[in-house]
Motif scaffolding. Structure first.
Motif, short mmCIF file in Angstrom:
data_model
loop_
_atom_site.label_atom_id
_atom_site.label_comp_id
_atom_site.label_asym_id
_atom_site.label_seq_id
_atom_site.Cartn_x
_atom_site.Cartn_y
_atom_site.Cartn_z
N ILE B 149 0.80 -1.23 0.00
CA ILE B 149 0.00 0.00 0.00
C ILE B 149 0.84 1.28 0.00
O ILE B 149 0.33 2.33 -0.34
CB ILE B 149 -1.03 0.03 1.16
CG1 ILE B 149 -0.36 -0.07 2.52
CG2 ILE B 149 -2.09 -1.05 0.98
CD1 ILE B 149 -1.31 0.14 3.68
N ARG B 306 -2.72 3.40 7.17
CA ARG B 306 -2.15 2.92 5.91
C ARG B 306 -0.65 3.20 5.78
O ARG B 306 -0.18 3.65 4.74
CB ARG B 306 -2.86 3.58 4.71
CG ARG B 306 -4.37 3.51 4.76
CD ARG B 306 -4.91 2.27 4.10
NE ARG B 306 -6.35 2.34 3.95
CZ ARG B 306 -7.22 1.88 4.85
NH1 ARG B 306 -6.81 1.30 5.96
NH2 ARG B 306 -8.51 1.98 4.62
N TYR B 329 -6.16 -4.55 0.12
CA TYR B 329 -5.31 -4.38 1.30
C TYR B 329 -4.72 -5.75 1.61
O TYR B 329 -5.45 -6.74 1.67
CB TYR B 329 -6.12 -3.84 2.48
CG TYR B 329 -6.86 -2.57 2.14
CD1 TYR B 329 -6.20 -1.34 2.12
CD2 TYR B 329 -8.21 -2.59 1.78
CE1 TYR B 329 -6.86 -0.17 1.76
CE2 TYR B 329 -8.88 -1.42 1.43
CZ TYR B 329 -8.20 -0.22 1.42
OH TYR B 329 -8.86 0.93 1.07
#
Lengths: 205, 464, 249
Positions: B149, B306, B329
């Motif tokens: 990510i 994140r 994710y």
């Protein structure tokens, strides 16, 4: 484009209200002052260097000759400070993408952050925001007296509550996306040079 | 749809030792950089606690903060939209673009738009989308989803990128220098940036008090995307709200240090309103978040900022590669988030963990990730998502292990290899243990037998 | 005289009875009156860890019935202790279950925190040890400091105990508290990743040239030993209890 009476809005907010856990208190946030004021300049300079920026602490003298010597191939010098004319002003740009033609852009930042080596810029200093990312080389004047200790203090600057755009910039653009090796530049400016220079007004905006 | 078989995908990734070895070392280095950065901040653990508490406060008062943000953003001249799900989000973005006759869009990295599969949605409607994050653009050119990510293309070697760029941009396939390759991308993307008529960004933080969207990038590409064109659309998940600028400082101090070990990103920008002569839209997206808020202990996963620290430290992720999770994710946080989207499709993910707990320790907002992974295993059972063979094997194990008589019979009857282990271990792949490892040899005498022979009998002799 | 019940995990019972014997003898040397309930089987962790809570119920209840009346229950396994102390919820709640969760100690904890013993004069071990502490022991039972918690004081209870054995030396190796890849049923469901983690762990240890690999969790060692033997590495694997009880290589 009327998003005003969106029924979706109310259904989402209703779902959120229905599912919210019991309210929990907001903690009190200390400011974690750690360094004595004297350390700020050193810490700031280290922070800039760590992020591949350059700090010039000495007086550079006449800005025009300094810049022409430092950037011998540059032709377009955009100045957003009153004490230096440059070859153009941000206000002369018609479209904001035209900032791409700027070789060297000169600005003054109202605040530095010792913890990170960041400088603050906003729509006030930039006028045309893209000069901070589309120009090739960025030169930022900063009064060393305006260096605050850490990010907590930095976010107390009024810009964050009043300006449409504010930016904490720390070194030139970079990326580690190829092979995990950090390279400069990425899409933004190629170099960032901070010059310590007492503010003509010596006051925060 | 069959569940994503992370184990099988990981096995394929491992078969190519070059990529696996490189990814493992690279991400472990990120973890070490994170440790070094945290060591320099004496109040590190205090900041983690504060960040966790601020998020829990905000999420437990989320509706109020969303309304506060909306009011402030509107007062700043921002047009605020609300989307219940991915499709609504995509439609809203498309409608804005269509209304403004936009054909080219530049965008910075946003996991939310990946979650919503915005890019294919727009491309099907003849809108040309250029990702401006280097890693994301690499993945776009390779027609592959992000593998991480923070560094979407982190699993690719410099050689992979050199090959890809030579195919797509005609650059030198033998020049693997990252600086050269970044230059190729810059040269090829800049025209798109200069000519785009709309730009999109995600949001790292959404500040209720000021109506600000805060985005952190190293490349400056969020700023480029937001402010070069005259139309800025920002997509933000509703969980990204934080109360104040004062609280923002806590998160900014944690985010980049946790992610890459730097103190801050090069560009940390606050967008409170449209730039001069432009329009700014914010689309607030639910897409299952309000439902997750009501899912007992699992709402804590909404605290996530994140940073990917959990992926970098995860020994399973580092050896599996992000694509093995088949999910937007991935890694530890993916394991606890993805099943909220599709419990069947992601039913195997909670088993892609050794429950070692390192992820929870590095999480800057103190999500008890490994405990939640354990909890998700329980949910998979409750929802009937445990494989039938596994259940059957475990039922046998329970029967044997809850009965001293059966236990003694089955443990003393075995002499050479596994007879007990199969009950709880070797149920879905024939002798999976033995593929890369030797099987332990059962002792000639179990401890139980030894005790009986050496202690109980001796005691009997002594009349005890 | 202090009474303690000895819990021998199923895999130690079957594969590593010498670890059970060492634990028993060690406790007896230290003056503990050790009771070994012969009806014991397993704590239920293998099933619960796999998500099969219903299938762990009867086993957990049996475990609570067998051990629920003791003031101290000692087991040479961090992962079983972690399960019983922190995750023992598949079976019905009962006074026995609650007592067992409260009174179960990993052997290392029992020696270090309850008996507070630091010297093992009957033992000598003139060898270099690569000490591996399980994730259950480190992050579940706080038996050693965690590398992620960079501001915490560095400590290790198993190392503190082993340091009481004359002659012993420890080698430092990279990624000291990275998971070895066992992870219960993970070792089978994700066998490729598990084995790679095990190989990597062995490679880091190998660089430091230890004479043997030591842990207070036999399950990690079962996995690592399986990896080592497949790679034709003959290095010995020992449980901490064996060294404290005076084993020689």
């Amino acid at each position: 484009m009327s998003a005003l009476q969106s029924p979706l809005r109310n259904s989402i907010l209703d779902a959120v209200r229905k599912n919210q856990p019991p309210p929990q208190p907001m903690p009190k946030i200390p400011r974690f002052h750690a360094t004595a004021p004297d350390d700020h300049v050193t810490l700031f300079s280290k922070g800039v260097a760590r992020m591949a920026g350059v700090v010039i602490a000495d007086d550079v003298g006449d800005m025009d000759s300094f810049l022409r010597k430092r950037y011998p191939d540059a032709k377009v010098f955009c100045s957003a400070i009153s004490e230096y004319e440059g070859t153009m002003r941000p206000s002369s740009l018609n479209h904001w993408s035209e900032a791409s033609a700027i070789d060297v852009c000169v600005l003054r930042s109202p605040m530095g952050v010792a913890e990170t080596g960041s400088i603050l810029l906003s729509d006030i200093e930039l006028q045309v925001h893209t000069i901070a990312f589309l120009a090739h080389d960025l030169v930022v004047l900063l009064d060393p007296k305006e260096i605050v200790d850490n990010i907590h203090s930095a976010y107390e600057h009024p810009y964050f509550k009043s300006r449409p755009y504010s930016l904490l910039m720390t070194g030139p653009s970079g990326s580690g996306d190829i092979g995990g090796i950090t390279v400069h530049p990425a899409q933004g400016v190629k170099t960032l040079t901070v010059i310590f220079s007492p503010s003509p007004t010596s006051k925060r905006t | 749809m069959n569940p994503i078989d992370q184990a099988k995908n990981a096995e394929a990734f491992l078969a190519d030792t070059t990529h696996e070895d490189r990814l493992d070392k690279l991400l472990w280095m990120m973890r070490m950089r994170r440790d070094a950065a945290a060591r320099l901040v004496t109040e590190w653990e205090e900041l983690r606690t504060l960040a966790s508490e601020i998020k829990e406060h905000t999420l437990s008062n989320l509706a109020e903060y969303l309304e506060q943000f909306e009011a402030n953003a509107k007062a700043n001249g921002v047009i605020v939209h609300w989307a219940t799900d991915a499709h609504e989000h995509n439609q809203i973005v498309y409608d804005i673009l269509a209304e403004n006759r936009i054909e080219t869009l530049i965008k910075s990295k946003s996991m939310l738009t990946e979650e919503c599969e915005l890019r294919p949605f727009l491309e099907r409607r003849n809108i040309r989308v250029t990702e401006t994050d280097l890693g994301e653009r690499i993945q776009q050119l390779d027609d592959q989803p992000p593998g991480h990510i923070v560094g979407p293309s982190i699993h690719k070697t410099t050689k992979d990128v050199a090959t890809l760029f030579s195919q797509k941009y005609g650059s030198d396939p033998n020049n693997e220098d990252p600086a050269y390759l970044a230059g190729v991308m810059r040269d090829n993307t800049r025209p798109d940036i200069l000519h785009a008529t709309a730009g999109m960004t995600g949001a790292n933080f959404v500040v209720a008090e000021t109506g600000a969207i805060v985005v952190a990038t190293n490349e400056g590409n969020a700023d480029l995307s937001a402010h070069t064109p005259k139309l800025h659309i920002c997509s933000a998940g509703i969980e990204k709200i934080i109360p104040t600028t004062e609280s923002l400082a806590v998160f900014i101090r944690l985010l980049t240090r946790s992610a890459t070990g730097d103190a801050i990103t090069q560009y940390t920008s606050s967008f409170r309103g449209p730039r001069k002569g432009a329009t700014m839209h914010v689309v607030l997206v639910d897409n299952g978040r309000s439902e997750r808020l009501g899912m007992g202990r699992f709402w804590h996963s909404l605290k996530c900022i994140r940073c990917a620290a959990c992926m970098n430290t995860c020994p399973v992720y580092r050896r599996s590669g992000g694509l093995s999770y088949g999910a937007t994710y991935m890694g530890p946080i993916g394991i606890i988030v993805m099943p909220t989207f599709d419990v069947r499709k992601y039913s195997e993910l909670p088993f892609a963990s050794t429950l070692n707990g390192s992820c929870s320790n590095v999480c800057p907002v103190k999500i008890d990730i490994h405990e939640q992974i354990y909890g998700w295993r329980e949910i998979m059972e409750a929802k009937g998502q445990i494989q039938v063979v596994k259940k059957a094997a475990m039922r046998v194990a329970d029967k044997v292990l809850s009965s001293p008589e059966l236990y003694q019979v089955s443990t003393t009857a075995l002499s050479t290899t596994l007879d007990l282990l199969p009950h709880f271990a070797i149920y879905n792949r024939l002798n999976a243990w033995g593929k890369h490892r030797d099987v332990p040899e059962a002792a000639l005498e179990t401890f139980h037998q030894w005790y009986k022979n050496h202690r109980l009998k001796a005691n009997e002799v002594l009349g005890l | 005289m202090m009474e303690a019940a000895l819990m021998i995990p199923c895999y130690i019972d079957v594969f590593y009875p010498q670890v059970g014997i060492a634990t028993l003898e060690l406790l007896e040397r230290l003056g503990v009156d050790v009771v070994y309930p012969k009806e014991q089987t397993c704590c239920g962790q293998p099933m619960a860890n796999s998500g099969c809570y219903q299938e762990a119920k009867a086993t957990e209840e049996h475990c609570a019935n067998v051990f629920g009346s003791f003031e101290y229950v000692v087991t040479p396994s961090g992962s079983c202790t972690h399960h019983i102390r922190n995750k023992f919820t598949a079976g019905a709640d009962s006074p026995e279950r609650q007592r067992l969760s409260k009174n179960t100690y990993d052997l290392i904890e029992f020696l270090h925190d309850v008996l507070k013993v630091r010297e093992f004069p009957w033992a000598t071990f003139e060898h270099k040890v690569a000490l591996h502490t399980s994730c259950s022991a480190i992050r579940g039972l706080n038996m050693a400091s965690m590398s992620e918690r960079v501001h915490d004081a560095v400590f290790s209870k198993p190392k503190a105990l082993l340091s009481g054995v004359p002659g012993i030396q420890f080698v430092d190796f990279d990624r000291v508290d990275e998971c070895c890849g066992f992870g219960g049923t993970f070792s089978v469901t994700e066998e490729a990743v598990a084995a790679k983690m095990g190989y990597d762990k062995l490679a880091f240890m190998h660089k430091a040239s230890p004479d043997c690999i030591v842990s207070s969790d036999m399950s990690c060692l079962m996995h690592l030993q399986g990896c080592a033997r497949r790679q034709k590495q003959e290095i010995p694997f020992l449980h901490v209890a064996e060294i404290l009880n005076g084993v020689s290589l």
